[in-house]
Design a protein around this motif. Sequence first.
Motif, PDB file in Angstrom:
ATOM      1  N   ASN A  54       0.843  -1.186   0.000  1.00 34.74           N
ATOM      2  CA  ASN A  54       0.000   0.000   0.000  1.00 34.74           C
ATOM      3  C   ASN A  54       0.882   1.242   0.000  1.00 34.74           C
ATOM      4  OD1 ASN A  54      -1.507   2.264   1.327  1.00 34.74           O
ATOM      5  ND2 ASN A  54      -3.160   0.773   1.178  1.00 34.74           N
ATOM      6  N   ASP A  55       0.606   2.175  -0.887  1.00 37.39           N
ATOM      7  CA  ASP A  55       1.446   3.366  -0.972  1.00 37.39           C
ATOM      8  C   ASP A  55       1.425   4.198   0.315  1.00 37.39           C
ATOM      9  OD1 ASP A  55      -1.109   4.447  -1.326  1.00 37.39           O
ATOM     10  OD2 ASP A  55      -0.649   5.404  -3.235  1.00 37.39           O
ATOM     11  N   PHE A  56       0.305   4.203   1.030  1.00 38.00           N
ATOM     12  CA  PHE A  56       0.276   4.918   2.314  1.00 38.00           C
ATOM     13  C   PHE A  56       1.339   4.357   3.255  1.00 38.00           C
ATOM     14  CE2 PHE A  56      -3.676   7.473   3.381  1.00 38.00           C
ATOM     15  CZ  PHE A  56      -3.896   7.870   2.086  1.00 38.00           C
ATOM     16  N   SER A  57       1.371   3.021   3.360  1.00 34.31           N
ATOM     17  CA  SER A  57       2.317   2.373   4.270  1.00 34.31           C
ATOM     18  C   SER A  57       3.753   2.607   3.846  1.00 34.31           C
ATOM     19  CB  SER A  57       2.068   0.867   4.329  1.00 34.31           C
ATOM     20  OG  SER A  57       0.787   0.602   4.812  1.00 34.31           O
ATOM     21  N   LEU A  58       4.017   2.441   2.557  1.00 33.16           N
ATOM     22  CA  LEU A  58       5.398   2.508   2.079  1.00 33.16           C
ATOM     23  C   LEU A  58       5.919   3.933   1.917  1.00 33.16           C
ATOM     24  CD1 LEU A  58       5.223  -0.367  -0.550  1.00 33.16           C
ATOM     25  CD2 LEU A  58       6.289  -0.424   1.707  1.00 33.16           C
ATOM     26  N   VAL A  59       5.091   4.822   1.416  1.00 37.57           N
ATOM     27  CA  VAL A  59       5.559   6.174   1.119  1.00 37.57           C
ATOM     28  C   VAL A  59       5.306   7.129   2.292  1.00 37.57           C
ATOM     29  CG1 VAL A  59       5.309   8.150  -0.445  1.00 37.57           C
ATOM     30  CG2 VAL A  59       5.265   5.813  -1.357  1.00 37.57           C
ATOM     31  N   LEU A  64       9.498   5.889   1.998  1.00 40.77           N
ATOM     32  CA  LEU A  64      10.301   5.403   0.880  1.00 40.77           C
ATOM     33  C   LEU A  64      10.268   6.409  -0.267  1.00 40.77           C
ATOM     34  CD1 LEU A  64       9.404   1.596   0.630  1.00 40.77           C
ATOM     35  CD2 LEU A  64      11.185   2.706   1.991  1.00 40.77           C
ATOM     36  N   SER A  65      11.375   6.509  -0.971  1.00 35.00           N
ATOM     37  CA  SER A  65      11.433   7.356  -2.166  1.00 35.00           C
ATOM     38  C   SER A  65      10.623   6.669  -3.271  1.00 35.00           C
ATOM     39  CB  SER A  65      12.886   7.509  -2.615  1.00 35.00           C
ATOM     40  OG  SER A  65      13.367   6.278  -3.142  1.00 35.00           O
ATOM     41  N   PRO A  66      10.297   7.363  -4.338  1.00 32.03           N
ATOM     42  CA  PRO A  66       9.587   6.726  -5.456  1.00 32.03           C
ATOM     43  C   PRO A  66      10.319   5.469  -5.971  1.00 32.03           C
ATOM     44  CG  PRO A  66       9.465   9.074  -5.716  1.00 32.03           C
ATOM     45  CD  PRO A  66      10.402   8.825  -4.551  1.00 32.03           C
ATOM     46  N   ARG A  67      11.631   5.522  -6.084  1.00 33.11           N
ATOM     47  CA  ARG A  67      12.395   4.366  -6.561  1.00 33.11           C
ATOM     48  C   ARG A  67      12.327   3.209  -5.556  1.00 33.11           C
ATOM     49  NH1 ARG A  67      17.300   6.533  -8.547  1.00 33.11           N
ATOM     50  NH2 ARG A  67      16.100   6.760 -10.449  1.00 33.11           N
ATOM     51  N   TYR A  69       9.963   2.713  -3.329  1.00 37.05           N
ATOM     52  CA  TYR A  69       8.569   2.250  -3.333  1.00 37.05           C
ATOM     53  C   TYR A  69       8.343   1.252  -4.472  1.00 37.05           C
ATOM     54  CZ  TYR A  69       3.566   2.601  -4.490  1.00 37.05           C
ATOM     55  OH  TYR A  69       2.267   2.329  -4.828  1.00 37.05           O
ATOM     56  N   ALA A  70       8.754   1.623  -5.676  1.00 40.27           N
ATOM     57  CA  ALA A  70       8.583   0.733  -6.827  1.00 40.27           C
ATOM     58  C   ALA A  70       9.381  -0.549  -6.641  1.00 40.27           C
ATOM     59  CB  ALA A  70       9.003   1.461  -8.106  1.00 40.27           C
ATOM     60  N   ALA A  71      10.594  -0.453  -6.108  1.00 38.51           N
ATOM     61  CA  ALA A  71      11.424  -1.646  -5.870  1.00 38.51           C
ATOM     62  C   ALA A  71      10.791  -2.556  -4.827  1.00 38.51           C
ATOM     63  CB  ALA A  71      12.830  -1.229  -5.440  1.00 38.51           C
ATOM     64  N   ALA A  72      10.180  -1.980  -3.801  1.00 36.22           N
ATOM     65  CA  ALA A  72       9.515  -2.786  -2.769  1.00 36.22           C
ATOM     66  C   ALA A  72       8.350  -3.573  -3.362  1.00 36.22           C
ATOM     67  CB  ALA A  72       9.036  -1.894  -1.624  1.00 36.22           C
ATOM     68  N   LEU A  73       7.574  -2.941  -4.233  1.00 33.82           N
ATOM     69  CA  LEU A  73       6.465  -3.636  -4.897  1.00 33.82           C
ATOM     70  C   LEU A  73       7.003  -4.774  -5.764  1.00 33.82           C
ATOM     71  CD1 LEU A  73       4.068  -0.761  -6.036  1.00 33.82           C
ATOM     72  CD2 LEU A  73       3.950  -2.177  -3.977  1.00 33.82           C
ATOM     73  N   GLU A  74       8.052  -4.489  -6.527  1.00 38.31           N
ATOM     74  CA  GLU A  74       8.629  -5.508  -7.403  1.00 38.31           C
ATOM     75  C   GLU A  74       9.130  -6.700  -6.593  1.00 38.31           C
ATOM     76  OE1 GLU A  74      11.460  -5.662 -11.307  1.00 38.31           O
ATOM     77  OE2 GLU A  74      12.074  -4.290  -9.701  1.00 38.31           O
ATOM     78  N   SER A  75       9.838  -6.446  -5.519  1.00 37.04           N
ATOM     79  CA  SER A  75      10.358  -7.544  -4.677  1.00 37.04           C
ATOM     80  C   SER A  75       9.219  -8.364  -4.083  1.00 37.04           C
ATOM     81  CB  SER A  75      11.223  -6.977  -3.548  1.00 37.04           C
ATOM     82  OG  SER A  75      12.357  -6.338  -4.061  1.00 37.04           O
ATOM     83  N   CYS A  94      -2.605  -7.268  -3.880  1.00 32.58           N
ATOM     84  CA  CYS A  94      -3.386  -6.059  -4.115  1.00 32.58           C
ATOM     85  C   CYS A  94      -2.439  -4.872  -4.011  1.00 32.58           C
ATOM     86  CB  CYS A  94      -4.494  -5.944  -3.066  1.00 32.58           C
ATOM     87  SG  CYS A  94      -5.443  -4.425  -3.203  1.00 32.58           S
ATOM     88  N   LEU A  95      -2.426  -4.062  -5.035  1.00 28.10           N
ATOM     89  CA  LEU A  95      -1.597  -2.863  -5.019  1.00 28.10           C
ATOM     90  C   LEU A  95      -2.474  -1.669  -4.639  1.00 28.10           C
ATOM     91  CD1 LEU A  95       0.466  -3.424  -8.289  1.00 28.10           C
ATOM     92  CD2 LEU A  95       1.085  -4.029  -5.945  1.00 28.10           C
ATOM     93  N   GLY A  96      -2.387  -1.258  -3.386  1.00 27.79           N
ATOM     94  CA  GLY A  96      -3.168  -0.123  -2.900  1.00 27.79           C
ATOM     95  C   GLY A  96      -2.487   1.177  -3.296  1.00 27.79           C
ATOM     96  N   MET A  97      -3.049   1.842  -4.285  1.00 27.09           N
ATOM     97  CA  MET A  97      -2.442   3.075  -4.791  1.00 27.09           C
ATOM     98  C   MET A  97      -3.450   4.211  -4.783  1.00 27.09           C
ATOM     99  SD  MET A  97      -0.292   1.775  -8.061  1.00 27.09           S
ATOM    100  CE  MET A  97       0.936   0.492  -7.927  1.00 27.09           C
ATOM    101  N   HIS A  98      -2.973   5.371  -4.416  1.00 20.58           N
ATOM    102  CA  HIS A  98      -3.796   6.570  -4.374  1.00 20.58           C
ATOM    103  C   HIS A  98      -3.147   7.620  -5.286  1.00 20.58           C
ATOM    104  CE1 HIS A  98      -4.378   4.270  -0.688  1.00 20.58           C
ATOM    105  NE2 HIS A  98      -5.617   4.725  -0.724  1.00 20.58           N
ATOM    106  N   THR A  99      -3.942   8.304  -6.062  1.00 21.89           N
ATOM    107  CA  THR A  99      -3.394   9.229  -7.066  1.00 21.89           C
ATOM    108  C   THR A  99      -2.487  10.293  -6.458  1.00 21.89           C
ATOM    109  OG1 THR A  99      -5.397  10.569  -6.957  1.00 21.89           O
ATOM    110  CG2 THR A  99      -5.272   8.913  -8.703  1.00 21.89           C
ATOM    111  N   PHE A 100      -2.788  10.747  -5.248  1.00 19.10           N
ATOM    112  CA  PHE A 100      -1.975  11.810  -4.660  1.00 19.10           C
ATOM    113  C   PHE A 100      -0.704  11.284  -3.994  1.00 19.10           C
ATOM    114  CE2 PHE A 100      -5.143  10.523  -1.612  1.00 19.10           C
ATOM    115  CZ  PHE A 100      -4.463  10.420  -0.416  1.00 19.10           C
ATOM    116  N   VAL A 101      -0.517   9.952  -3.977  1.00 20.16           N
ATOM    117  CA  VAL A 101       0.715   9.367  -3.442  1.00 20.16           C
ATOM    118  C   VAL A 101       1.483   8.696  -4.585  1.00 20.16           C
ATOM    119  CG1 VAL A 101       1.736   7.757  -1.783  1.00 20.16           C
ATOM    120  CG2 VAL A 101      -0.358   8.992  -1.179  1.00 20.16           C
TER     121      VAL A 101
END
Length: 150
Positions: A54-59, A64-67, A69-75, A94-101
């Motif tokens: 979830n982007d809330f949790s990670l970012v 986490l930086s954008p890079r 964050y993306a690496a965490a999802l990939e792993s 499930c990829l929890g993503m919010h447009t403002f994050v």
Amino acid sequence: VTNLTPKLLLQAGVETLLDFVDDDVPFKLVKDESSRSTSPSESLICLPYSMETNDFSLVLTRHLSPREYAAALESHILQLAKESRESNSPQVVCLGMHTFVAGTPASVYELDKVLSRLKSQGNIKWATAQEVTKEVNCTRSHERQPGKKV
């Protein structure tokens, strides 16, 4: 969640829940535990919702930086794909993503690269919640009550 929750949700037309953070495998929550029915009209499909993707949790929480964050999802996705291959048991991410994050330009840039690589993997299937629910209703024969592992 109470014993009445599945029955009330089904009566209201709800078929799928994305609120359970306890597993990587979809499961059925039965309408009436005494009937033990497996028909789609008698059970809700509970799809995994991971706070680890979830982007809330990670970012916003882990900063986490954008890079990163993306690496965490990939792993996360690659590890579950590996486990799924080894166990011959499908898993759902499930990829929890919010447009403002996750929708910021830097995040979109990094996510585009990661998602493109993941889409080229032959053992990863991309699906909507509705598609996963349909697949689970067609292929799953077991049920699960909250708190019980399958």
